[in-house]
Design an enzyme around this catalytic site. Structure first.
Site, short mmCIF file in Angstrom:
data_model
loop_
_atom_site.label_atom_id
_atom_site.label_comp_id
_atom_site.label_asym_id
_atom_site.label_seq_id
_atom_site.Cartn_x
_atom_site.Cartn_y
_atom_site.Cartn_z
N CYS A 534 10.13 9.66 -17.17
CA CYS A 534 11.27 10.38 -17.73
C CYS A 534 11.27 11.83 -17.27
CB CYS A 534 11.18 10.38 -19.25
SG CYS A 534 11.12 8.74 -19.95
N HIS A 712 5.12 5.33 -4.83
CA HIS A 712 5.56 4.84 -6.13
C HIS A 712 4.72 3.70 -6.65
CE1 HIS A 712 9.18 6.95 -4.69
NE2 HIS A 712 9.10 7.42 -5.91
N1 LIG Z 1 13.29 16.13 -12.49
C1 LIG Z 1 12.78 15.28 -11.61
N2 LIG Z 1 13.51 14.29 -11.11
C2 LIG Z 1 12.96 13.45 -10.18
C3 LIG Z 1 11.63 13.61 -9.78
C4 LIG Z 1 10.89 14.66 -10.35
O1 LIG Z 1 9.72 14.85 -10.03
N3 LIG Z 1 11.50 15.47 -11.23
N4 LIG Z 1 11.06 12.75 -8.86
C5 LIG Z 1 11.78 11.58 -8.42
C6 LIG Z 1 11.27 10.41 -9.19
N5 LIG Z 1 11.43 10.63 -10.59
C7 LIG Z 1 10.39 11.00 -11.41
C8 LIG Z 1 10.70 11.35 -12.71
C9 LIG Z 1 9.70 11.69 -13.59
C10 LIG Z 1 8.38 11.68 -13.20
C11 LIG Z 1 7.29 11.96 -14.15
O2 LIG Z 1 6.16 11.90 -13.78
N6 LIG Z 1 7.59 12.24 -15.41
C12 LIG Z 1 6.58 12.41 -16.39
C13 LIG Z 1 6.88 13.61 -17.28
C14 LIG Z 1 6.78 14.91 -16.54
C15 LIG Z 1 6.70 16.04 -17.54
O3 LIG Z 1 7.69 16.63 -17.90
N7 LIG Z 1 5.53 16.31 -18.04
C16 LIG Z 1 5.28 17.31 -19.05
C17 LIG Z 1 5.21 16.68 -20.42
C18 LIG Z 1 4.15 15.64 -20.47
C19 LIG Z 1 4.11 14.90 -21.79
O4 LIG Z 1 4.61 13.81 -21.92
N8 LIG Z 1 3.48 15.50 -22.81
C20 LIG Z 1 3.33 14.91 -24.09
C21 LIG Z 1 2.01 15.28 -24.68
C22 LIG Z 1 0.87 14.81 -23.79
C23 LIG Z 1 -0.46 14.73 -24.46
O5 LIG Z 1 -0.70 15.32 -25.53
O6 LIG Z 1 -1.32 14.04 -23.90
C24 LIG Z 1 4.52 15.30 -24.95
O7 LIG Z 1 5.20 16.27 -24.62
O8 LIG Z 1 4.77 14.57 -25.90
C25 LIG Z 1 3.97 18.01 -18.76
O9 LIG Z 1 3.23 17.55 -17.89
O10 LIG Z 1 3.73 19.01 -19.39
C26 LIG Z 1 6.49 11.16 -17.23
O11 LIG Z 1 7.49 10.48 -17.46
O12 LIG Z 1 5.37 10.88 -17.69
C27 LIG Z 1 8.07 11.33 -11.90
C28 LIG Z 1 9.07 11.00 -11.00
C29 LIG Z 1 13.26 11.69 -8.55
N9 LIG Z 1 13.70 12.47 -9.66
#
Ligand SMILES: Nc1nc2c(c(=O)[nH]1)N[C@@H](CNc1ccc(C(=O)N[C@@H](CCC(=O)N[C@@H](CCC(=O)N[C@@H](CCC(=O)O)C(=O)O)C(=O)O)C(=O)O)cc1)CN2
Ligand SMILES: [Zn+2]
Length: 772
Positions: A534, A712
């Protein structure tokens, strides 16, 4: 006359990303099939109850998916390539996820749900962008003689499941013509007509079974209706809907178009023997009059009057003024412009947002509320909802005049016309000489796209820092350690151009948005990108500026650890724009240029700090291309210009890289060359270098890193496989043009497979360097 409310699809991921959690636990072997399926059922039940409670008359079912609704459609019609070892019947979860994610025997050994794919080593199906969104679907693949057979009854099962819970739903199907047009075929393109003849009996069977289960309306999505269609495509639509009307007279079809106007497909659409037609009045408000003029009286029109692709609260009084005369003459359905899959779920969870900005927003739940209010106003008169209407108009007025969205300094900089702003001083060939000399890289230089695994540890540390359980210094120290380890390791295995790993970034767009003025952020505004992945798109609400450098400190730290060149790593303006929710009060081109100027300043600061290579990712440039060809050039003109504004301020000897994924470049290669980057890295592994024909055919002038492995999937490609791909690339490109890199960043991967794959990649590069 009566007005009812529909939702064309509700977000699946869950308000707290419950689906993500359930999927990832299942994949890692921490939970079993039962746990996954019951989490999914709970999400469906909640979405049905919620929408019904909000006043939706046509509650969707089968909009839910464990991974992707196009993949679900392939499962429904039995389009499952032989390599997944499927032998008919409903595909089991492991087969389904193997298509979605690939599978590798070893990687799954020891998993707790008894996988039996011992020697299985199958790549995932190709994944690509769903129209012009950041959602990805799995591309259906048809063999030369595709036989379709009804294989999964998910759509019927979920209709019955909702019925048991007291919710009479309108099942959603992806229409046969769009489904077939999204697919591809290795063995030459089978004719649409032939595929259609084969698939229609399956759709007919599904509709009959739905009728038997008690369904009356079915929403059948044909977003291909907003594309440039050939006469064959239009004929296919006629064939399809004549056949379905005949085969399932008990079912009323709501033919659903979205993401644009019907344009020259209008007559085709209006002539189809369907009971209802949904049109997108956000992207194409002007089509209301033509549709009204052409629609037969008994055709039930569904009007997409609330934006399903953005987060702004609607001006309900303005919409009513448009709808009241229409509703006098005919029954109407009011709906979002498209499925709500592309919006966050609930604004009520966002308690920390700026109060003003918050009052301008509506997420999926609020959008449904808006529809219900519109319907009440039309059915019972404006008076019964007078308060809500006036507060909606007041919010619209307040937003227009808010000082928060205007920045005089930004406006002044936008005014200052400098014709040289978007030009490098010297043509590529001359720049190249200087860069080659300065960088001293071997032939076929190896590099990566930027991010290294965002491990649970990295995410935990960031979450802890956000909660305040670790302080700034502790978080910094942690990130430095991660970065240092990644840098040392890259040098050790012999990569030539290094990256710092992007450990400090939550997301490549959000990270920049957070440091620019003009954006706000949500805590829970997650939107599905693919499978369990997401994004939380930043919300661009005002003029953009860069209060201070955003990446220089991390670049300096990383470059200080190694003598090899360290890439400065930025996200480009077009991608920041396309992956954000963007203000709708100014043209996108204008907002994009503001972002471009901010990135230009960052590029200048990186160069001043000593960066010899700066990569500006434009992963979303292709995806932003308008759906109709006639609109392409205008978009490409400003998008490419914005990239150049961001990148062209550097000296000749500074090498500008860009990176793109999921890009079919054949049609836009001239524009890509017009970006005038020195090196471009692109996704090509899943398409086996097919893409390079475009670059070769056009004699693309600059350097290219065609991805040699698909990031991927956790699958580790062998040295031979990547060597073969590099040799294939060399049949299209001159040797001095070729770089060696993966398809995209490695943030979604784990370290073991990342290490193994990159070691193999470096070995493959060495092989092609050896004289044959
Ligand atoms: N915006 C965007 N679009 C894109 C891409 C991209 O990288 N970014 N890549 C292509 C493929 N799409 C993608 C989209 C998402 C992810 C991805 O890895 N998303 C992560 C979230 C990324 C993020 O925002 N991470 C935050 C929040 C992480 C999180 O979930 N934290 C928890 C807590 C975690 C914990 O306590 O352990 C929370 O907030 O609840 C961070 O690292 O800080 C996921 O779904 O897992 C990868 C590719 C095309 N479009
Ligand atoms: Zn990428």
């Amino acid at each position: 006359m009566s007005v009812t409310v529909a939702s064309l699809g509700f977000p699946r991921i869950g308000p707290r990303r419950e689906l993500k959690t359930a999927l990832e636990r299942y994949w890692s072997g921490k939970s079993d099939r039962g746990a996954l399926l019951s989490a999914a059922a709970a999400l469906r039940a909640e979405a049905w109850a919620r929408q019904k409670g909000l006043g939706v008359d046509h509650v969707p079912s089968n909009d839910f998916s464990l991974y992707d609704h196009v993949l679900d459609t392939s499962a429904m019609v039995g389009a499952i390539p032989a390599l997944y070892g499927w032998t008919g019947g409903p595909p089991d979860l492991d087969t389904y996820f193997a298509m979605a994610r690939g599978s590798q025997g070893e990687a799954r050994a020891g998993c707790s749900h008894g996988c039996t794919h011992e020697a299985a080593d199958v790549p995932a199906a190709e994944m690509t962008k769903w129209f012009d969104t950041n959602y990805h679907y799995l591309v259906p693949e048809f063999p030369a003689e595709q036989a379709f057979a009804l294989s999964s009854l998910k759509v019927v099962d979920e209709f019955l499941e909702a019925k048991e819970q007291g919710v009479h739903t309108r099942p959603v199907l992806l229409g046969p013509v769009t489904y077939l047009k999204l697919g591809k075929s290795q063995a030459g393109r089978p004719r649409l007509e032939d595929l259609l003849r084969a698939i229609l009996p399956v759709y007919a069977d599904v509709l009959c079974r739905l009728a038997a289960a008690g369904a009356d309306w079915v929403q059948i999505d044909e977003p291909c209706l907003v594309l440039d269609l050939t006469v064959e495509d239009q004929a296919a639509l006629r064939t399809a809907y004549v056949a379905l009307a005949e085969a399932a007279p008990g079912i009323r079809l709501m033919l659903t178009s979205y993401f644009g106007g019907l344009g020259e497909n209008l007559e085709t659409a209006l002539a189809l023997p369907v009971a209802g037609l949904h049109i997108d009045l956000i992207r194409a408000p002007e089509q209301l009059d033509t549709v009204l003029a052409g629609a037969r009286p008994e055709l039930l029109l569904s009007l997409g009057v609330i934006d399903g692709r953005n987060v702004w609260r609607a001006d309900l009084e303005a919409i009513l003024a448009r709808l009241e005369p229409v509703a006098k003459g005919r029954d109407l359905v009011l709906a979002p412009s498209c499925s709500l899959l592309h919006t966050p779920i609930d604004l009520a969870l966002e308690t920390a947002l700026d109060e003003d900005v918050r009052s301008w927003l509506a997420f999926a739940v609020q959008k449904i509320e808006e529809l219900a209010i519109l319907a009440s106003a039309l059915n019972e008169g404006r008076d019964c909802v007078a308060d809500v209407l006036s507060s909606s108009s007041a919010a619209a007025r307040a937003r227009k005049t808010s000082p928060k969205i205007h920045d005089a300094a930004v406006a002044a900089r936008m005014e200052a016309k400098d014709a040289a702003l978007d030009r490098r001083g010297t043509p590529f060939a001359a720049r190249r000489k200087l860069q080659v000399e300065r960088l001293g890289l071997p032939a076929f230089p190896t590099t990566t796209i930027g991010s290294f695994p965002q491990t649970e540890e990295v995410r935990k540390a960031r979450a802890a820092h956000a909660r305040g359980t670790i302080n700034d210094a502790e978080y910094e120290a942690f990130l430095r350690e991660e970065t240092a380890r990644a840098v040392r390791w890259q040098a050790e295995i012999g990569l030539d151009v290094l990256v710092h790993g992007e450990f400090e970034r939550n997301d490549m767009v959000q990270y920049f948005g957070e440091q620019l003025s003009g954006f706000v952020f949500t805590k829970h505004g997650w939107v599905q990108s693919y499978g369990s992945r997401c994004v939380r798109p930043p919300i661009l609400f005002g003029d953009v500026s860069r209060p201070q450098p955003m990446t220089v400190k991390w670049w300096e730290y990383a470059q200080g650890l190694t003598a090899r060149p360290m890439k400065g790593m930025l996200t480009g303006p077009v991608t920041i724009l396309n992956w954000s929710f963007v203000r709708d009060d100014v043209p996108r081109a204008l907002a994009c240029r503001q972002i471009a100027l901010a990135i230009r300043d960052e590029v200048a600061d990186l160069e001043a700090a000593g960066a010899k290579i700066i990569q500006i990712d434009e992963a979303a440039l292709r995806e932003g291309l308008p759906l109709r060809r006639g609109d392409w050039q205008r978009y490409l003109d400003w998008a490419v210009e914005c990239f150049r504004v961001a990148s062209a301020g550097v000296a000749d000897a500074t090498q500008i890289h860009t990176h793109m994924c999921y890009s079919e470049f054949n049609d836009i290669i001239v524009a890509i060359a017009g970006m005038d980057a020195d090196v471009i890295s692109i996704e090509t592994a899943r398409s086996k270098m097919e893409l390079l024909e475009a670059f070769a055919g056009y004699r693309y002038p600059a350097e290219i890193g065609p991805g040699v492995y698909d990031i991927h999937s956790p699958r580790v490609p062998a040295v031979e496989e990547m060597t073969r791909l590099l040799r294939a690339a060399l049949s299209h490109l001159a040797p001095e043009q070729l770089w060696v890199n993966p398809d995209c960043g490695l943030k979604t991967r784990k370290w073991p497979e990342t290490r193994a794959a990159l070691v193999n990649m470096v070995a493959a590069a060495k092989r092609v360097r050896e004289p044959a």
